[in-house]
Design a protein around this motif. Structure first.
Motif, PDB file in Angstrom:
ATOM      1  N   THR A 201      73.839   3.837 -37.366  1.00 29.27           N
ATOM      2  CA  THR A 201      72.907   4.616 -38.178  1.00 29.27           C
ATOM      3  C   THR A 201      72.985   4.116 -39.615  1.00 29.27           C
ATOM      4  O   THR A 201      74.070   4.016 -40.181  1.00 29.27           O
ATOM      5  CB  THR A 201      73.256   6.113 -38.142  1.00 29.27           C
ATOM      6  N   LEU A 202      71.836   3.806 -40.183  1.00 31.67           N
ATOM      7  CA  LEU A 202      71.771   3.286 -41.552  1.00 31.67           C
ATOM      8  C   LEU A 202      70.617   3.948 -42.281  1.00 31.67           C
ATOM      9  O   LEU A 202      69.471   3.877 -41.830  1.00 31.67           O
ATOM     10  CB  LEU A 202      71.579   1.768 -41.529  1.00 31.67           C
ATOM     11  N   CYS A 255      81.915  -2.704 -37.733  1.00 28.15           N
ATOM     12  CA  CYS A 255      80.467  -2.511 -37.691  1.00 28.15           C
ATOM     13  C   CYS A 255      79.962  -1.820 -38.958  1.00 28.15           C
ATOM     14  O   CYS A 255      78.917  -2.185 -39.507  1.00 28.15           O
ATOM     15  CB  CYS A 255      80.078  -1.708 -36.456  1.00 28.15           C
ATOM     16  N   VAL A 256      80.703  -0.819 -39.428  1.00 23.99           N
ATOM     17  CA  VAL A 256      80.297  -0.130 -40.657  1.00 23.99           C
ATOM     18  C   VAL A 256      80.373  -1.088 -41.844  1.00 23.99           C
ATOM     19  O   VAL A 256      79.494  -1.104 -42.715  1.00 23.99           O
ATOM     20  CB  VAL A 256      81.174   1.114 -40.893  1.00 23.99           C
ATOM     21  N   VAL A 275      71.904   5.798 -52.646  1.00 20.49           N
ATOM     22  CA  VAL A 275      72.992   6.247 -51.770  1.00 20.49           C
ATOM     23  C   VAL A 275      72.758   5.700 -50.363  1.00 20.49           C
ATOM     24  O   VAL A 275      71.700   5.926 -49.761  1.00 20.49           O
ATOM     25  CB  VAL A 275      73.083   7.782 -51.741  1.00 20.49           C
ATOM     26  N   VAL A 276      73.762   5.012 -49.845  1.00 21.50           N
ATOM     27  CA  VAL A 276      73.676   4.399 -48.526  1.00 21.50           C
ATOM     28  C   VAL A 276      74.595   5.158 -47.564  1.00 21.50           C
ATOM     29  O   VAL A 276      75.772   5.356 -47.860  1.00 21.50           O
ATOM     30  CB  VAL A 276      74.082   2.912 -48.571  1.00 21.50           C
ATOM     31  N   THR A 277      74.048   5.562 -46.431  1.00 22.32           N
ATOM     32  CA  THR A 277      74.831   6.209 -45.375  1.00 22.32           C
ATOM     33  C   THR A 277      74.927   5.261 -44.189  1.00 22.32           C
ATOM     34  O   THR A 277      73.910   4.788 -43.678  1.00 22.32           O
ATOM     35  CB  THR A 277      74.194   7.533 -44.929  1.00 22.32           C
ATOM     36  N   MET A 278      76.158   4.975 -43.761  1.00 24.09           N
ATOM     37  CA  MET A 278      76.402   4.034 -42.668  1.00 24.09           C
ATOM     38  C   MET A 278      77.316   4.687 -41.650  1.00 24.09           C
ATOM     39  O   MET A 278      78.397   5.153 -41.992  1.00 24.09           O
ATOM     40  CB  MET A 278      77.059   2.759 -43.214  1.00 24.09           C
ATOM     41  N   ARG A 295      80.659   5.651 -43.628  1.00 23.05           N
ATOM     42  CA  ARG A 295      80.861   5.536 -45.080  1.00 23.05           C
ATOM     43  C   ARG A 295      79.566   5.967 -45.756  1.00 23.05           C
ATOM     44  O   ARG A 295      78.464   5.566 -45.353  1.00 23.05           O
ATOM     45  CB  ARG A 295      81.192   4.092 -45.469  1.00 23.05           C
ATOM     46  N   VAL A 296      79.696   6.778 -46.782  1.00 15.49           N
ATOM     47  CA  VAL A 296      78.580   7.146 -47.650  1.00 15.49           C
ATOM     48  C   VAL A 296      78.966   6.722 -49.056  1.00 15.49           C
ATOM     49  O   VAL A 296      80.033   7.116 -49.556  1.00 15.49           O
ATOM     50  CB  VAL A 296      78.296   8.662 -47.599  1.00 15.49           C
ATOM     51  N   ALA A 297      78.128   5.921 -49.694  1.00 10.96           N
ATOM     52  CA  ALA A 297      78.496   5.391 -51.010  1.00 10.96           C
ATOM     53  C   ALA A 297      77.255   4.999 -51.787  1.00 10.96           C
ATOM     54  O   ALA A 297      76.193   4.732 -51.208  1.00 10.96           O
ATOM     55  CB  ALA A 297      79.416   4.173 -50.854  1.00 10.96           C
ATOM     56  N   GLN A 298      77.405   4.956 -53.104  1.00 12.36           N
ATOM     57  CA  GLN A 298      76.345   4.385 -53.931  1.00 12.36           C
ATOM     58  C   GLN A 298      76.349   2.874 -53.750  1.00 12.36           C
ATOM     59  O   GLN A 298      77.399   2.239 -53.550  1.00 12.36           O
ATOM     60  CB  GLN A 298      76.560   4.743 -55.391  1.00 12.36           C
ATOM     61  N   LEU A 299      75.163   2.290 -53.821  1.00 13.07           N
ATOM     62  CA  LEU A 299      75.032   0.866 -53.569  1.00 13.07           C
ATOM     63  C   LEU A 299      75.833   0.031 -54.571  1.00 13.07           C
ATOM     64  O   LEU A 299      76.380  -1.020 -54.218  1.00 13.07           O
ATOM     65  CB  LEU A 299      73.554   0.456 -53.594  1.00 13.07           C
ATOM     66  N   GLY A 300      75.934   0.504 -55.806  1.00  5.11           N
ATOM     67  CA  GLY A 300      76.706  -0.229 -56.808  1.00  5.11           C
ATOM     68  C   GLY A 300      78.158  -0.391 -56.404  1.00  5.11           C
ATOM     69  O   GLY A 300      78.764  -1.450 -56.602  1.00  5.11           O
ATOM     70  N   ASP A 301      78.735   0.667 -55.815  1.00  3.69           N
ATOM     71  CA  ASP A 301      80.120   0.590 -55.351  1.00  3.69           C
ATOM     72  C   ASP A 301      80.252  -0.403 -54.204  1.00  3.69           C
ATOM     73  O   ASP A 301      81.219  -1.174 -54.137  1.00  3.69           O
ATOM     74  CB  ASP A 301      80.608   1.969 -54.913  1.00  3.69           C
ATOM     75  N   LEU A 302      79.278  -0.388 -53.294  1.00  2.64           N
ATOM     76  CA  LEU A 302      79.329  -1.333 -52.166  1.00  2.64           C
ATOM     77  C   LEU A 302      79.197  -2.765 -52.654  1.00  2.64           C
ATOM     78  O   LEU A 302      79.890  -3.669 -52.148  1.00  2.64           O
ATOM     79  CB  LEU A 302      78.206  -1.022 -51.169  1.00  2.64           C
TER      80      LEU A 302
END
Length: 309
Positions: A201-202, A255-256, A275-278, A295-302
Motif C-alpha cells: 500500500t502506497l 519491501c517498505v 506525507v508518504v504512507t507505506m 512507515r509514515v513519514a514526510q518525504l523530506g525525511d525519506l
C-alpha cells in the motif's frame, strides 16, 4: 397540520464529550475518471464520509446528513474527474459548508482500477488490478488530499532461501565441485525459499492535490516486492516470475524500504512536507500468522535517509 417533531440530534448529550468522526460508510457511487483523448474510465467507488461532532451536540442527524452526503457526492461525481482525490476534496469542502456545527469534514474513497499490460515472457495481453485509495480532509485552514493504491505481488523469504543455499553448497562440496563453480552456480540459480503473496500500500498526501501520477504510484508499489504477478500466466511466464522472485528475495521490511526508495526516485518534484504512507503485508505460506511492516513519514525525511545509503 402535523406537529413538528423535536430535533433530538441537536439536543445536549448526557455525556458532553466531542467526537472526532461521525458519519457513514459503504456509500457506493459511480465515478468517471477522465483521460485526455480517450474515453473515461468508469469506477464503482465506495465512500466513507465523516464530520466531527462538538461536545454540546447529541448526534449528527444521520438521516438528514445522508441526504446532504448523497447530494454532496452526487455533485462531486457528476462530471468527469482527472484526479479521484479531487472528487474527495470537492465533497469534503461541500460537507464543511453544509454543516454549521463541524470544523472538519473527511471523505475517503476506494475503487478497483484495471491496468492493461503484457505477460513477461509470452507477451500475451492481460490485465492487472489495483485498489485505488483516495481521501481528503477539509478544515477552515484548507484542504489536504491523498492518493495512492494497494497492489498484490509476490515475495520470497531471504532467510528460507539462505538455508536452501547452504544445503546446496554442502551437497556440491561433497560431490567435489570446485568452490568457484559452486558460487557461480548459486549466483545464477537462486535457491528455493518459501514464498508469500504480498500486499503493498502506497499513498501520498499533501496540501491540495499531490502532484503525482496514479499509474506511476501503482508501478512503484508493484516494483517494491520480489516479483510482479499477472492474471494470465503461461508456463514461460510462471518460470519467469518464479526466477525473478527468487533472484530478489525480500523481507517484509525490505519491501517498505523499496517503496521509500521508489517514491524518492520517481517523484523528485514533490515537496518535502508531503506525507508518504507505506505498508507491506505478506500472507505467509509456512506460518499461520502474516508479516506486516509500515512507515509514515514526510518525504523530506525519506530523501535524507535514502541519500545516506
Amino acid at each position: 397540520m402535523s406537529q413538528q417533531l423535536p430535533d433530538v440530534q441537536a439536543s445536549s448529550p448526557d455525556v458532553t464529550v466531542g467526537l472526532n468522526r461521525v458519519g457513514v460508510t459503504g456509500v457506493e457511487k459511480l465515478v468517471k475518471l477522465g483521460r485526455r483523448d480517450r474515453d473515461p474510465i468508469v469506477l464503482m467507488a465506495e465512500f466513507e464520509v465523516f464530520v466531527d461532532l462538538p461536545s454540546w451536540r447529541k448526534g449528527a442527524d444521520m438521516s438528514r446528513n445522508m441526504e446532504v452526503i448523497d447530494e454532496t457526492l452526487e455533485t462531486a461525481v457528476s462530471e468527469e474527474a482527472y484526479r479521484v482525490e479531487d472528487v474527495c476534496g470537492d465533497a469534503a469542502e461541500l460537507l464543511l459548508e453544509k454543516h454549521d456545527y463541524t470544523t472538519k469534514a473527511e471523505v475517503r474513497m476506494e475503487a478497483e482500477y484495471v491496468t492493461h499490460e503484457s505477460t513477461p515472457a509470452s507477451e500475451m495481453a492481460t490485465q492487472s488490478t489495483a485498489d485505488i485509495i483516495a481521501s481528503a480532509t477539509a478544515t477552515e485552514d484548507g484542504t489536504s488530499e491523498e492518493i495512492g493504491a494497494r497492489v498484490t505481488g509476490m515475495t520470497v523469504c531471504p532467510c528460507s532461501q539462505g538455508m536452501s543455499a547452504s544445503r546446496a553448497r554442502e551437497t556440491l562440496q561433497q560431490l567435489n565441485v570446485d568452490d568457484d563453480v559452486i558460487e557461480e552456480f548459486l549466483e545464477t540459480n537462486p535457491q528455493a525459499g518459501h514464498s508469500q503473496r504480498g500486499h503493498a500500500t502506497l499513498t501520498v498526501q499533501s496540501d491540495g492535490a499531490p502532484e503525482v501520477d496514479l499509474n506511476e504510484l501503482i508501478e512503484v508499489a508493484r516494483d517494491s516486492m520480489s516479483a510482479r504477478i499477472y492474471n494470465l500466466a503461461k508456463r514461460p511466464d510462471e518460470d519467469h516470475m518464479t526466477y525473478e522472485a527468487h533472484k530478489d528475495a525480500k523481507f517484509v521490511e525490505d519491501c517498505v524500504r523499496a517503496l521509500a526508495e521508489g517514491v524518492v526516485d520517481t517523484f523528485p518534484d514533490l515537496p518535502d512536507d508531503a506525507v508518504v504512507t507505506m505498508k507491506q503485508s505478506n500472507d505467509e505460506s509456512i506460518h499461520q500468522h502474516n508479516a506486516h511492516a509500515e512507515r509514515v513519514a514526510q518525504l523530506g525525511d525519506l530523501r535524507q535517509e535514502v541519500s545516506e545509503d
